[in-house]
Write a protein that holds these residues in place. Structure first.
Motif, mmCIF file in Angstrom:
data_model
loop_
_atom_site.group_PDB
_atom_site.id
_atom_site.type_symbol
_atom_site.label_atom_id
_atom_site.label_comp_id
_atom_site.label_asym_id
_atom_site.label_seq_id
_atom_site.Cartn_x
_atom_site.Cartn_y
_atom_site.Cartn_z
ATOM 1 N N VAL A 10 66.563 87.380 44.332
ATOM 2 C CA VAL A 10 65.506 87.858 43.152
ATOM 3 C C VAL A 10 64.286 87.239 43.700
ATOM 4 N N GLU A 11 64.120 86.038 44.125
ATOM 5 C CA GLU A 11 62.749 85.274 44.583
ATOM 6 C C GLU A 11 62.343 85.991 45.824
ATOM 7 N N MET A 12 63.038 86.434 46.721
ATOM 8 C CA MET A 12 62.658 87.080 47.973
ATOM 9 C C MET A 12 61.958 88.410 47.909
ATOM 10 N N ALA A 13 62.809 89.282 46.641
ATOM 11 C CA ALA A 13 62.043 90.453 46.231
ATOM 12 C C ALA A 13 60.951 90.293 45.568
ATOM 13 N N ASN A 14 60.796 89.212 44.701
ATOM 14 C CA ASN A 14 59.379 88.867 44.006
ATOM 15 C C ASN A 14 58.365 88.707 45.277
ATOM 16 N N GLN A 15 58.661 88.021 46.118
ATOM 17 C CA GLN A 15 57.416 87.732 47.052
ATOM 18 C C GLN A 15 57.128 88.883 47.929
ATOM 19 N N GLU A 16 58.241 89.612 48.181
ATOM 20 C CA GLU A 16 57.933 91.083 48.811
ATOM 21 C C GLU A 16 57.440 92.165 48.242
ATOM 22 N N PHE A 17 57.536 92.156 46.865
ATOM 23 C CA PHE A 17 56.904 93.124 45.727
ATOM 24 C C PHE A 17 55.473 92.763 45.955
ATOM 25 N N HIS A 18 55.472 91.504 45.322
ATOM 26 C CA HIS A 18 53.861 91.183 45.118
ATOM 27 C C HIS A 18 52.964 90.955 46.296
ATOM 28 N N ARG A 19 53.653 90.805 47.462
ATOM 29 C CA ARG A 19 52.950 90.869 48.642
ATOM 30 C C ARG A 19 52.332 92.177 48.927
ATOM 31 N N ARG A 20 53.199 93.324 48.891
ATOM 32 C CA ARG A 20 52.875 94.807 48.971
ATOM 33 C C ARG A 20 52.014 95.323 47.959
ATOM 34 N N PHE A 21 52.192 94.841 46.672
ATOM 35 C CA PHE A 21 51.491 95.373 45.690
ATOM 36 C C PHE A 21 50.208 94.839 45.386
ATOM 37 N N ALA A 22 49.984 93.482 46.126
ATOM 38 C CA ALA A 22 48.806 92.734 45.680
ATOM 39 C C ALA A 22 47.334 93.439 45.370
ATOM 40 N N ASP A 23 47.184 94.127 46.474
ATOM 41 C CA ASP A 23 45.737 94.895 46.533
ATOM 42 C C ASP A 23 45.697 95.774 45.462
ATOM 43 N N ARG A 24 46.856 96.587 44.832
ATOM 44 C CA ARG A 24 46.630 97.602 44.016
ATOM 45 C C ARG A 24 47.038 96.772 42.490
ATOM 46 N N TYR A 25 47.273 95.793 42.498
ATOM 47 C CA TYR A 25 47.952 95.149 41.179
ATOM 48 C C TYR A 25 47.010 95.199 40.190
ATOM 49 N N ASP A 26 45.666 94.788 40.085
ATOM 50 C CA ASP A 26 44.780 95.064 38.865
ATOM 51 C C ASP A 26 44.540 96.353 38.560
ATOM 52 N N GLU A 27 44.141 97.328 39.684
ATOM 53 C CA GLU A 27 44.051 98.636 39.129
ATOM 54 C C GLU A 27 45.366 99.555 38.419
ATOM 55 N N ASP A 28 46.260 99.067 39.064
ATOM 56 C CA ASP A 28 47.586 99.651 38.325
ATOM 57 C C ASP A 28 48.044 99.200 36.939
ATOM 58 N N ASN A 29 47.578 98.151 36.549
ATOM 59 C CA ASN A 29 48.099 97.208 35.229
ATOM 60 C C ASN A 29 46.982 97.306 34.325
ATOM 61 N N GLN A 30 47.212 98.144 33.189
ATOM 62 C CA GLN A 30 46.438 98.042 32.262
ATOM 63 C C GLN A 30 46.233 97.145 31.438
ATOM 64 N N HIS A 31 47.163 96.184 31.328
ATOM 65 C CA HIS A 31 47.089 94.880 30.522
ATOM 66 C C HIS A 31 46.102 94.017 31.157
ATOM 67 N N ILE A 32 45.444 94.195 32.294
ATOM 68 C CA ILE A 32 44.603 93.249 32.687
ATOM 69 C C ILE A 32 43.133 93.547 32.004
ATOM 70 N N GLY A 33 42.800 94.778 31.701
ATOM 71 C CA GLY A 33 41.310 94.800 30.937
ATOM 72 C C GLY A 33 41.608 95.495 29.882
ATOM 73 N N GLY A 34 40.441 96.140 29.468
ATOM 74 C CA GLY A 34 40.462 96.988 27.927
ATOM 75 C C GLY A 34 40.754 96.058 26.889
ATOM 76 N N PRO A 35 41.438 96.540 25.845
ATOM 77 C CA PRO A 35 41.530 95.945 24.702
ATOM 78 C C PRO A 35 42.628 94.787 24.529
#
Ligand SMILES: C[S@@+](CC[C@H](N)C(=O)[O-])C[C@H]1O[C@@H](n2cnc3c(N)ncnc32)[C@H](O)[C@@H]1O
Length: 277
Positions: A10-35
């Motif tokens: 689980v820990e290695m998957a988290n590091q792999e997932f977030h390493r690969r998704f890092a650059d798109r994270y903010d644009e793909d996650n609606q919780h970051i901005g808006g209301p």
């Protein structure tokens, strides 16, 4: 046969997932901005008793969403995350200290934080208890804990039984994150389904958190005044865009007033708790 996952998986998957998704994270996650930004800001303001605070420690900080939310509420910002590639995206102008550490064992002094936050984070853990114990250790007596956007098992179970309404845009939208997220991540980001599943272990493998059980887990490590709030009713984003905020707020109030009968209609859980004085 499905392989039983270990904590290391689980820990290695988290590091792999977030390493690969890092650059798109903010644009793909609606919780970051808006209301949602203002909603979470209001939550923190009330968790702090509407008073300014000193040290914030944000667990699983990612790109620093909670650090941004709390920048005008807390005088010292610390983020903890064990994936260096995503934490480097925390904006420099926040002047936050970012620790590349496991949230189970941090280098933070005991009883030093006024506020601990964990947003869209607890369900990424293999086991909640070591991180909750660490949060309790570093929080000062009377300090506040806030955890948001964790999956409500009742909603996840409910939606899995309603896959028959294809063509209904509201159900389609909810299903995207509930029953099809591994496929979506594979199609859109090239991340293998088993990595996504292990990275969101408590959600995808274990099916989310039972509200009462989550409350008991916090109480078991010594937190008091634990409150678990139900958030984001079925189709809320749709209701907000089609019916307007006033109607959506009314629906949310009504469904909340009908709890626990309507628990399965809320997607996420938000936790407020305190360390005893
Ligand atoms: C979904 S992101 C949430 C980021 C941020 N809190 C937000 O709301 O946008 C989860 C983060 O938790 C981190 N993480 C997962 N397990 C961790 C652990 N045991 N210790 C430290 N960080 C962890 C991941 O690296 C990832 O950046």
């Amino acid at each position: 046969m499905t392989r039983v996952l270990t904590k290391r998986d689980v820990e290695m998957a988290n590091q792999e997932f977030h390493r690969r998704f890092a650059d798109r994270y903010d644009e793909d996650n609606q919780h970051i901005g808006g209301p949602n930004f203002q909603r979470v800001h209001d939550d923190i303001h009330s968790a702090l008793g509407n008073r300014p605070a000193g040290r914030l420690v944000d667990l699983g900080t990612g790109t620093g969403f909670m650090l941004r939310v709390c920048q005008d509420l807390c005088s010292e910002l610390i983020g903890v995350d064990f994936t260096a590639e995503i934490s480097r995206l925390v904006p420099e102008d926040l002047h936050a200290r970012v620790l590349i550490e496991n949230t189970e064992r941090t280098s933070i002094e005991p009883a030093s934080a006024d506020l601990i936050t964990a947003y869209s984070f607890l369900h990424h853990l293999f086991d909640l208890e070591p991180t909750l114990r660490e949060a309790h250790r570093i929080l000062r007596p009377g300090g506040a804990l806030y955890a948001g956007m964790d999956p409500n098992k009742r909603f996840w179970d409910f939606l899995k039984t309603h896959q028959d309404a294809r063509g209904n845009p509201i159900i389609e939208r909810e299903s995207r994150v509930v029953t099809r997220i591994e496929k979506v991540m594979e199609d859109e980001a090239g991340i293998e389904p088993e990595i996504t599943a292990a990275a969101e272990y408590q959600k995808i493998v274990l099916g989310g958190f039972e509200p009462a059980a989550l409350q008991q887990r916090l109480e078991a490590v010594g937190f008091v005044d634990v409150r678990v709030r139900h958030d984001w009713f079925f189709g809320e984003a749709f209701a907000r865009s089609e019916l307007g905020d006033a109607v959506a707020d009314g629906i949310a109030r009504h469904l909340s007033a009908c709890l626990p009968a309507t628990s399965h209609l809320f997607k996420y859980l938000t936790v407020f708790a305190r360390k005893p004085c």
